[in-house]
Design a protein around this motif. Structure first.
Motif, PDB file in Angstrom:
ATOM      1  N   GLY A  46       0.814  -1.205   0.000  1.00  0.00           N
ATOM      2  CA  GLY A  46       0.000   0.000   0.000  1.00  0.00           C
ATOM      3  C   GLY A  46       0.847   1.253   0.000  1.00  0.00           C
ATOM      4  O   GLY A  46       2.086   1.197  -0.073  1.00  0.00           O
ATOM      5  N   LYS A  47       0.167   2.382   0.071  1.00  0.00           N
ATOM      6  CA  LYS A  47       0.851   3.669   0.059  1.00  0.00           C
ATOM      7  C   LYS A  47       0.451   4.556   1.227  1.00  0.00           C
ATOM      8  O   LYS A  47       1.223   5.417   1.636  1.00  0.00           O
ATOM      9  N   TYR A  48      -0.776   4.397   1.693  1.00  0.00           N
ATOM     10  CA  TYR A  48      -1.355   5.437   2.534  1.00  0.00           C
ATOM     11  C   TYR A  48      -1.630   4.985   3.971  1.00  0.00           C
ATOM     12  O   TYR A  48      -1.871   3.809   4.244  1.00  0.00           O
ATOM     13  N   SER A  49      -1.600   5.971   4.847  1.00  0.00           N
ATOM     14  CA  SER A  49      -2.160   5.815   6.185  1.00  0.00           C
ATOM     15  C   SER A  49      -3.033   7.046   6.417  1.00  0.00           C
ATOM     16  O   SER A  49      -3.138   7.921   5.557  1.00  0.00           O
ATOM     17  N   ALA A  50      -3.651   7.100   7.582  1.00  0.00           N
ATOM     18  CA  ALA A  50      -4.436   8.284   7.933  1.00  0.00           C
ATOM     19  C   ALA A  50      -3.603   9.167   8.846  1.00  0.00           C
ATOM     20  O   ALA A  50      -3.053   8.696   9.851  1.00  0.00           O
ATOM     21  N   LEU A  51      -3.488  10.425   8.470  1.00  0.00           N
ATOM     22  CA  LEU A  51      -2.740  11.396   9.271  1.00  0.00           C
ATOM     23  C   LEU A  51      -3.736  12.115  10.174  1.00  0.00           C
ATOM     24  O   LEU A  51      -4.679  12.742   9.695  1.00  0.00           O
ATOM     25  N   LEU A  52      -3.524  11.995  11.478  1.00  0.00           N
ATOM     26  CA  LEU A  52      -4.409  12.642  12.449  1.00  0.00           C
ATOM     27  C   LEU A  52      -3.613  13.747  13.133  1.00  0.00           C
ATOM     28  O   LEU A  52      -2.626  13.477  13.818  1.00  0.00           O
ATOM     29  N   LYS A  53      -4.053  14.978  12.940  1.00  0.00           N
ATOM     30  CA  LYS A  53      -3.260  16.122  13.412  1.00  0.00           C
ATOM     31  C   LYS A  53      -4.150  17.057  14.217  1.00  0.00           C
ATOM     32  O   LYS A  53      -5.266  17.379  13.792  1.00  0.00           O
ATOM     33  N   ILE A  54      -3.654  17.497  15.372  1.00  0.00           N
ATOM     34  CA  ILE A  54      -4.425  18.432  16.203  1.00  0.00           C
ATOM     35  C   ILE A  54      -3.535  19.565  16.695  1.00  0.00           C
ATOM     36  O   ILE A  54      -2.331  19.396  16.903  1.00  0.00           O
ATOM     37  N   ASP A  55      -4.156  20.717  16.849  1.00  0.00           N
ATOM     38  CA  ASP A  55      -3.515  21.875  17.466  1.00  0.00           C
ATOM     39  C   ASP A  55      -4.163  22.056  18.834  1.00  0.00           C
ATOM     40  O   ASP A  55      -5.341  22.405  18.929  1.00  0.00           O
ATOM     41  N   THR A  56      -3.401  21.810  19.889  1.00  0.00           N
ATOM     42  CA  THR A  56      -4.010  21.788  21.218  1.00  0.00           C
ATOM     43  C   THR A  56      -3.937  23.136  21.924  1.00  0.00           C
ATOM     44  O   THR A  56      -4.070  23.197  23.149  1.00  0.00           O
ATOM     45  N   SER A  57      -3.754  24.217  21.158  1.00  0.00           N
ATOM     46  CA  SER A  57      -3.927  25.529  21.794  1.00  0.00           C
ATOM     47  C   SER A  57      -5.392  25.687  22.223  1.00  0.00           C
ATOM     48  O   SER A  57      -5.712  26.513  23.067  1.00  0.00           O
ATOM     49  N   VAL A  58      -6.266  24.921  21.580  1.00  0.00           N
ATOM     50  CA  VAL A  58      -7.616  24.698  22.096  1.00  0.00           C
ATOM     51  C   VAL A  58      -7.809  23.189  22.172  1.00  0.00           C
ATOM     52  O   VAL A  58      -7.111  22.439  21.476  1.00  0.00           O
ATOM     53  N   GLU A  59      -8.726  22.731  23.014  1.00  0.00           N
ATOM     54  CA  GLU A  59      -8.986  21.287  23.085  1.00  0.00           C
ATOM     55  C   GLU A  59      -9.458  20.809  21.719  1.00  0.00           C
ATOM     56  O   GLU A  59     -10.417  21.368  21.162  1.00  0.00           O
ATOM     57  N   SER A  60      -8.770  19.834  21.178  1.00  0.00           N
ATOM     58  CA  SER A  60      -9.033  19.431  19.792  1.00  0.00           C
ATOM     59  C   SER A  60      -8.992  17.919  19.656  1.00  0.00           C
ATOM     60  O   SER A  60      -8.262  17.237  20.376  1.00  0.00           O
ATOM     61  N   GLY A  61      -9.772  17.444  18.710  1.00  0.00           N
ATOM     62  CA  GLY A  61      -9.764  16.009  18.451  1.00  0.00           C
ATOM     63  C   GLY A  61     -10.162  15.697  17.033  1.00  0.00           C
ATOM     64  O   GLY A  61     -11.000  16.374  16.438  1.00  0.00           O
ATOM     65  N   THR A  62      -9.536  14.685  16.488  1.00  0.00           N
ATOM     66  CA  THR A  62     -10.002  14.107  15.229  1.00  0.00           C
ATOM     67  C   THR A  62     -10.197  12.626  15.479  1.00  0.00           C
ATOM     68  O   THR A  62      -9.360  11.974  16.115  1.00  0.00           O
ATOM     69  N   ARG A  63     -11.332  12.107  15.003  1.00  0.00           N
ATOM     70  CA  ARG A  63     -11.750  10.761  15.393  1.00  0.00           C
ATOM     71  C   ARG A  63     -12.237   9.988  14.175  1.00  0.00           C
ATOM     72  O   ARG A  63     -13.036  10.500  13.394  1.00  0.00           O
ATOM     73  N   LEU A  64     -11.768   8.760  14.054  1.00  0.00           N
ATOM     74  CA  LEU A  64     -12.241   7.847  13.009  1.00  0.00           C
ATOM     75  C   LEU A  64     -13.174   6.851  13.694  1.00  0.00           C
ATOM     76  O   LEU A  64     -12.711   5.999  14.463  1.00  0.00           O
ATOM     77  N   PHE A  65     -14.453   6.976  13.428  1.00  0.00           N
ATOM     78  CA  PHE A  65     -15.478   6.244  14.190  1.00  0.00           C
ATOM     79  C   PHE A  65     -16.018   5.046  13.430  1.00  0.00           C
ATOM     80  O   PHE A  65     -16.164   5.061  12.212  1.00  0.00           O
ATOM     81  N   ARG A  66     -16.358   4.002  14.168  1.00  0.00           N
ATOM     82  CA  ARG A  66     -17.237   2.928  13.705  1.00  0.00           C
ATOM     83  C   ARG A  66     -18.292   2.690  14.766  1.00  0.00           C
ATOM     84  O   ARG A  66     -17.981   2.576  15.961  1.00  0.00           O
ATOM     85  N   TRP A  67     -19.555   2.640  14.347  1.00  0.00           N
ATOM     86  CA  TRP A  67     -20.606   2.274  15.297  1.00  0.00           C
ATOM     87  C   TRP A  67     -21.423   1.080  14.804  1.00  0.00           C
ATOM     88  O   TRP A  67     -22.171   0.497  15.553  1.00  0.00           O
TER      89      TRP A  67
END
Lengths: 238, 319
Positions: free
Chosen positions: B134-155
């Motif tokens: 393969g080639k790719y992954s998921a890049l998860l990036k946050i700037d915590t100068s404020v509370e921050s989140g990026t989420r990959l969800f499954r329900w």
């Protein structure tokens, strides 16, 4: 490139797909009839387009689109619109670009293009490309390339600033005969004005994209940022 | 000693020779039987033998991968000419792109999605890749100068069996730099939304801290378990390897009473095993996400990469 509301949430790059949204980051070929999309994000080779808060142009905003390619193979990532160019032949285009450093193309590096599709195929017509002045380490500047006639138009009026936003605007009259028109401005300076040119296939469509597309860049991988893209009619976008 | 007793003994740590004999005997026994539900204990014994003797790939033959995301472009919708790198997180429908809260489990028939808050982004990246070929992954990036989140969800899968799912989760992480959280750094969680109170809270979460410039995982329960106090690792601390892929696996039994169970492995080492606990609200659903979520990290912005996520049933996911 700020999150826009869709029916169920919001998407940072979603505006490129409107009126429908979104397949995510797609792989070529773009299918203009698919899912009622008005455009989309298309990658080839080793490339990615994604939302980024590294740099931002929008007042009060956070995000731009980060276009990143690895040119160890020919690669491109493209933010496409075909809805407006297909419906309105005389349009103005505006996009803000951020080059974080000087890159040197070994052969070509396309940043903006207009394409046309007809029954025999899908090909670029006019492309705004980047090259270097004064040798490979010199400042970057734009040149215009007619992909159909393989004609290059150079200019020495402007260079591309590094580490700050630069605005590219265009007036593109999409015509299947020699009544087309291509004008390009950079930060308000007109750098190209071509009249009486063919700008699509005579039996073809018209589409526009901003992209990072190259078969060789140094250093590699190469990243640029795009923000605040607009398509307008009646005059230059405000 | 009958075959079933022999298999029980092998589970208690007999020699390899005894194990081989027991497993061979059990295999012969199965061959002579019409395998049916009434022989389930025998079949379980065979499976245990396989687990102890066979490579993981062989053991995985009894495992069903319900869902996976290798972050490579997949056709969306299936059969389409278009493709999406992060699209698997939205299946069976796809995609709204990078969405903003709130996550809506009923939206567009999605089985999950990408959700950001604060200053955060999730995007495909070819900086690092774990998938073979393969080639790719998921890049998860946050700037915590404020509370921050990026989420990959499954329900979709965690919500199976009326949110009483018994599932195994697998995901690979890449930490390019050492980060120091001021308070918390959540990289994986299970959430539950109560239908009566409408509270949507994290149940168990896997967090990162560091000690002497080495990062490690710890497990945090909801406030109603263990007083909300987090669990330290079993035995010696396993530190997160830097700038290489590390494999996190979990067994999560989602239960609205105290029959739930949480087990976490990192690179094959069991770090946590918490049994007989409530793992969702009694009237709540069950969902799972891979995150980069914090209210303070140094340095900031902070980037991690995620690849090859899987949800499996019947045992740990195949490698």
């Amino acid at each position: 490139m700020e999150p826009i509301s869709t029916s169920t949430g919001a998407s940072t790059l979603g505006a490129w797909y409107l009126p429908n949204c979104c397949e995510g980051d797609d792989v070529s070929p773009p299918d203009t009839s698919e899912n009622n999309n008005g455009g989309g994000v298309f990658n080839s080779g080793t490339a990615s387009a994604g939302p980024s808060f590294d740099v931002n142009h929008t007042t009060g905003g956070k995000y731009s689109a980060m276009l990143k390619i690895d040119t160890s193979v020919t690669s491109w990532t493209q933010l496409f619109r075909w809805l407006e160019p297909q419906n309105y032949p005389d349009l103005y285009y505006s996009v803000w670009l951020y080059f974080p450093q000087v890159y040197t193309p070994s052969q070509y590096w396309a940043i903006v293009e207009w394409k046309s599709s007809h029954p025999a195929g899908n090909a670029p017509f006019w492309m705004l490309n980047v090259s270097n002045h004064n040798g490979s380490s010199g400042p970057m500047s734009f040149y215009l390339w007619n992909a159909q006639t393989n004609t290059t138009y150079n200019q020495s009026l402007t260079t591309i600033p590094v580490g700050q936003w630069t605005n590219v605007q265009a007036h593109y009259v999409c015509a299947g005969d020699n009544t087309g028109h291509v004008t390009i401005w950079q930060d308000g300076t007109q750098i190209f004005d071509l009249t009486g040119v063919q700008t699509r296939y005579s039996d073809g469509t018209c589409a526009w994209d901003t992209e990072s597309n190259s078969n060789g860049l140094t250093p590699n991988p190469a990243t640029i940022y795009v923000d605040d893209a607009k398509i307008c009619s009646g005059g230059l976008c405000s | 000693m009958n075959f079933r007793d022999k298999i029980r003994i092998t589970g208690a740590g007999q020699s390899a020779k005894t194990l081989l004999v027991a497993c061979a005997m059990a295999a012969m026994a199965v061959a002579g039987y019409q395998v049916s539900k009434k022989h389930a204990p025998l079949r379980a014994g065979i499976k245990k033998c396989s687990a102890l003797m066979a490579p993981r790939t062989v053991y995985a033959q009894g495992v069903t991968t319900l869902w996976s995301a290798d972050m490579e472009p997949i056709p969306v919708p299936p059969g389409s000419t278009s493709a999406s790198t992060l699209g698997a997180w939205y299946l069976p429908s796809c995609c709204e792109g990078d969405d903003v809260n709130p996550a809506d489990p009923n939206a567009n028939n999605n089985g999950g999605g990408v959700f950001n808050s604060g200053t955060a982004s999730a995007s495909p990246s070819f900086d690092y890749n774990h998938t073979t070929g393969g080639k790719y992954s998921a890049l998860l990036k946050i700037d915590t100068s404020v509370e921050s989140g990026t989420r990959l969800f499954r329900w979709l899968e965690p919500g199976m069996n009326n949110s009483n799912s018994d599932l195994y989760y697998s995901v690979w992480y890449y930490f390019p730099t050492i980060e120091t959280p001021t308070l918390f750094w959540n990289i994986l969680q299970w959430k539950s939304a109560s239908s009566s109170t409408h509270k949507n809270d994290a149940m168990f979460s896997l967090d990162v801290n560091n000690r002497g410039s080495e990062m490690y995982l710890y497990l945090c329960p909801p406030a109603f378990i263990n007083g909300g106090s987090c669990f330290g690792q079993i035995g010696n601390t396993y530190y997160i390897p830097l700038a290489t892929w590390t494999h996190v696996e979990a067994h999560y039994v989602c239960a609205g009473d105290s029959t739930g169970h949480v087990t976490i492995w990192e690179d094959g080492n069991q770090l946590f095993d918490v049994g007989n606990v409530q793992t969702r609200y009694a009237d709540g659903g069950c969902s799972w996400s891979v995150n980069n979520y914090s209210n303070g990290l140094t340095p900031s912005p902070a980037t991690i990469y995620v690849d090859d996520a899987k949800i499996c049933q019947g045992g740990r996911c195949p490698l």
